[in-house]
Design a protein around this motif. Structure first.
Motif, PDB file in Angstrom:
ATOM      1  N   VAL A   1      26.881  18.611   7.536  1.00 46.05           N
ATOM      2  CA  VAL A   1      26.358  18.735   6.114  1.00 46.05           C
ATOM      3  C   VAL A   1      24.869  19.387   6.027  1.00 46.05           C
ATOM      4  O   VAL A   1      24.159  18.938   6.981  1.00 46.05           O
ATOM      5  N   SER A   2      24.833  20.192   5.494  1.00 40.28           N
ATOM      6  CA  SER A   2      23.544  20.941   5.289  1.00 40.28           C
ATOM      7  C   SER A   2      22.470  20.294   4.460  1.00 40.28           C
ATOM      8  O   SER A   2      22.709  20.101   3.372  1.00 40.28           O
ATOM      9  N   LEU A   3      21.476  19.469   5.335  1.00 42.98           N
ATOM     10  CA  LEU A   3      20.417  18.902   4.646  1.00 42.98           C
ATOM     11  C   LEU A   3      19.323  19.793   4.221  1.00 42.98           C
ATOM     12  O   LEU A   3      18.506  20.509   5.269  1.00 42.98           O
ATOM     13  N   GLN A   4      18.926  20.141   3.082  1.00 44.46           N
ATOM     14  CA  GLN A   4      18.369  21.332   2.473  1.00 44.46           C
ATOM     15  C   GLN A   4      16.777  20.632   2.388  1.00 44.46           C
ATOM     16  O   GLN A   4      15.815  21.484   2.453  1.00 44.46           O
ATOM     17  N   LYS A   5      16.660  19.347   1.675  1.00 42.01           N
ATOM     18  CA  LYS A   5      15.398  18.815   1.449  1.00 42.01           C
ATOM     19  C   LYS A   5      15.368  17.294   1.418  1.00 42.01           C
ATOM     20  O   LYS A   5      16.319  16.657   1.033  1.00 42.01           O
ATOM     21  N   LEU A   6      14.276  16.612   1.916  1.00 45.34           N
ATOM     22  CA  LEU A   6      14.188  15.383   1.957  1.00 45.34           C
ATOM     23  C   LEU A   6      12.905  14.796   1.711  1.00 45.34           C
ATOM     24  O   LEU A   6      11.828  15.244   2.541  1.00 45.34           O
ATOM     25  N   GLU A   7      12.359  14.175   0.662  1.00 45.22           N
ATOM     26  CA  GLU A   7      11.011  13.610   0.252  1.00 45.22           C
ATOM     27  C   GLU A   7      11.087  12.333  -0.062  1.00 45.22           C
ATOM     28  O   GLU A   7      12.013  11.946  -0.863  1.00 45.22           O
ATOM     29  N   LEU A   8      10.002  11.669   0.182  1.00 41.91           N
ATOM     30  CA  LEU A   8       9.916  10.407  -0.450  1.00 41.91           C
ATOM     31  C   LEU A   8       8.429   9.941  -0.373  1.00 41.91           C
ATOM     32  O   LEU A   8       7.596  10.115   0.348  1.00 41.91           O
ATOM     33  N   GLU A   9       7.931   9.670  -1.728  1.00 40.08           N
ATOM     34  CA  GLU A   9       6.485   9.223  -2.044  1.00 40.08           C
ATOM     35  C   GLU A   9       6.593   7.822  -2.627  1.00 40.08           C
ATOM     36  O   GLU A   9       7.080   7.803  -3.570  1.00 40.08           O
ATOM     37  N   PHE A  10       5.734   6.895  -2.051  1.00 39.93           N
ATOM     38  CA  PHE A  10       5.888   5.634  -2.496  1.00 39.93           C
ATOM     39  C   PHE A  10       4.583   4.893  -2.295  1.00 39.93           C
ATOM     40  O   PHE A  10       3.777   5.384  -1.140  1.00 39.93           O
ATOM     41  N   THR A  11       4.450   3.711  -2.789  1.00 36.21           N
ATOM     42  CA  THR A  11       3.336   2.818  -2.514  1.00 36.21           C
ATOM     43  C   THR A  11       3.791   1.483  -3.086  1.00 36.21           C
ATOM     44  O   THR A  11       4.877   1.232  -3.648  1.00 36.21           O
ATOM     45  N   PHE A  12       3.187   0.392  -2.397  1.00 38.12           N
ATOM     46  CA  PHE A  12       3.706  -1.092  -2.318  1.00 38.12           C
ATOM     47  C   PHE A  12       2.741  -1.789  -2.030  1.00 38.12           C
ATOM     48  O   PHE A  12       1.630  -1.757  -1.329  1.00 38.12           O
ATOM     49  N   ASP A  13       2.869  -3.088  -2.743  1.00 29.93           N
ATOM     50  CA  ASP A  13       2.029  -4.248  -2.464  1.00 29.93           C
ATOM     51  C   ASP A  13       3.002  -5.422  -2.497  1.00 29.93           C
ATOM     52  O   ASP A  13       4.031  -5.319  -2.513  1.00 29.93           O
ATOM     53  N   GLU A  14       2.157  -6.639  -2.582  1.00 29.84           N
ATOM     54  CA  GLU A  14       2.928  -8.083  -2.424  1.00 29.84           C
ATOM     55  C   GLU A  14       3.848  -8.169  -3.741  1.00 29.84           C
ATOM     56  O   GLU A  14       4.673  -8.952  -3.474  1.00 29.84           O
ATOM     57  N   ASN A  15       3.628  -7.613  -4.790  1.00 32.99           N
ATOM     58  CA  ASN A  15       4.470  -7.673  -6.181  1.00 32.99           C
ATOM     59  C   ASN A  15       5.171  -6.523  -6.256  1.00 32.99           C
ATOM     60  O   ASN A  15       6.416  -6.731  -7.100  1.00 32.99           O
ATOM     61  N   ALA A  16       5.231  -5.380  -5.928  1.00 31.71           N
ATOM     62  CA  ALA A  16       6.090  -4.276  -6.503  1.00 31.71           C
ATOM     63  C   ALA A  16       6.189  -3.368  -5.215  1.00 31.71           C
ATOM     64  O   ALA A  16       4.933  -3.079  -4.519  1.00 31.71           O
ATOM     65  N   ALA A  17       7.213  -2.493  -5.211  1.00 32.92           N
ATOM     66  CA  ALA A  17       7.088  -1.051  -4.781  1.00 32.92           C
ATOM     67  C   ALA A  17       7.290  -0.074  -5.652  1.00 32.92           C
ATOM     68  O   ALA A  17       8.378  -0.394  -6.445  1.00 32.92           O
ATOM     69  N   VAL A  18       6.516   0.979  -5.692  1.00 35.65           N
ATOM     70  CA  VAL A  18       6.712   2.050  -6.531  1.00 35.65           C
ATOM     71  C   VAL A  18       7.023   3.325  -5.928  1.00 35.65           C
ATOM     72  O   VAL A  18       6.206   3.778  -4.936  1.00 35.65           O
ATOM     73  N   VAL A  19       8.366   3.987  -6.395  1.00 38.09           N
ATOM     74  CA  VAL A  19       8.796   5.269  -5.648  1.00 38.09           C
ATOM     75  C   VAL A  19       8.104   6.132  -6.876  1.00 38.09           C
ATOM     76  O   VAL A  19       8.692   6.569  -7.786  1.00 38.09           O
TER      77      VAL A  19
END
Length: 321
Positions: free
Chosen positions: A8-26
């Motif tokens: 399977v051709s993987l063309q793009k993979l990106e991940l931007e996120f932040t997290f702390d003790e209460n939440a993870a935000v993508v």
């Protein structure tokens, strides 16, 4: 990337996120391959207690590539786009969105337009505002299916002005007809997982397209409608009439859950050459005997019988008598 021993051709993979003790935000997640692409953003909050999820999702699925990957010889092509949201707790997720496409081909049928609204929660999945343009006509409706318990499922669809002769490549018998527009409706309900209590009512109609003098005279016109009702295994056909060229067909009757049959019918033919046209359209090259012009030939009757179902001792094949 290898999946199921296939590349399977993987063309793009990106991940931007932040997290702390209460939440993870993508803030941005992107995955793209030759099979499908996916973009998402959202958050998971209170994940140390009762996690709450909220994500916005966009995806495109490439049907032809998926078929090749699954090694299925299906005649599907085009791209289906999904846009929606997913939210709730991990134990009680709900989602809503839309599926849409233009220039889709499903099982050899070209869909000029396809769209449907999707709602899913812990109790049911609902497809509403179905809007399909195909075969020169339109199909609309909706479907609701429970995801738990013994709740009732329902289906309600309506179609109009669909030219069935465009399916001649799949069904050569349609070559015997002038362009014919189909219209109808179907309403059904049942309780999953069994279909024993299926209830349905509908009508299927056909209407020849006027003003097609350029079509060969050996083509037949088809007009009429069939109305029916199905309830708990009993099928009832209401008095219905079809006209195929200069032949008129009438039928009504009932087949119950015990295979008891009671059907009345009538056939009226005003010219024998119409039967030759039909035989030629069905691929039978041998013409009927030339008996000249018939002013009228009629046949009417009633059939009552019981169909017995049994299996042979030597095999599991099912026979009908």
């Amino acid at each position: 990337v290898l999946l199921r021993d296939q590349r399977v051709s993987l063309q793009k993979l990106e991940l931007e996120f932040t997290f702390d003790e209460n939440a993870a935000v993508v803030s941005r997640a992107v995955f793209a391959s030759d099979l499908f692409s996916l973009e998402a953003s959202g958050s998971v909050r209170d994940y140390q207690k009762i996690p709450r999820v909220r994500f916005a999702v966009k995806s495109s699925i490439h049907l032809e590539a998926v078929g090749d990957f699954l090694q299925q010889k299906w005649d599907f092509a085009g791209t289906v786009d999904l846009q929606g949201t997913v939210q709730g707790t991990v134990e009680n997720l709900a989602g809503e969105g839309t599926l849409s496409s233009e220039g889709l081909r499903l099982a050899g049928i070209e869909l000029d337009r396809f769209g449907v609204k999707v709602d899913i929660d812990g109790r049911s999945a609902t497809l509403s505002e179905l809007d399909v343009s195909a075969l020169g006509g339109e199909l609309r409706g909706g479907l609701k299916i429970p995801l738990s318990g013994q709740a009732e499922s329902s289906l309600d669809i309506l179609w109009e002005d669909m030219d069935i002769t465009r399916l001649e490549g799949m069904y050569p018998e349609l070559a015997a007809l002038h362009p014919v527009l189909a219209q109808g409706r179907l309403a059904a309900s049942w309780t999953a997982p069994s279909l024993d209590a299926l209830r349905a009512e509908g009508e299927i109609g056909f209407r020849s397209v006027p003003g097609h003098a350029a079509h060969p005279p050996e083509k037949l016109e088809l007009d009429g409608a069939i109305s029916f009702r199905l309830s708990h295994g009993d099928l009832e056909v209401f008095p219905s009439e079809m006209a195929l060229g200069r032949m008129r067909l009438k039928a009504s009757g009932r087949i119950d859950r015990n295979q008891e049959v009671d059907v009345s019918f009538g056939i009226d033919v005003s010219e024998l050459s119409e039967l030759n046209k039909l035989a030629a359209g069905l691929g039978h090259v041998a013409a009927l005997p030339e008996l000249g012009r018939l002013e009228r030939m009629s046949l009417a009757g009633r059939v009552t019988c019981t169909c017995l179902l049994y299996t042979s001792d030597a095999a599991d094949d099912l026979y009908t008598v």
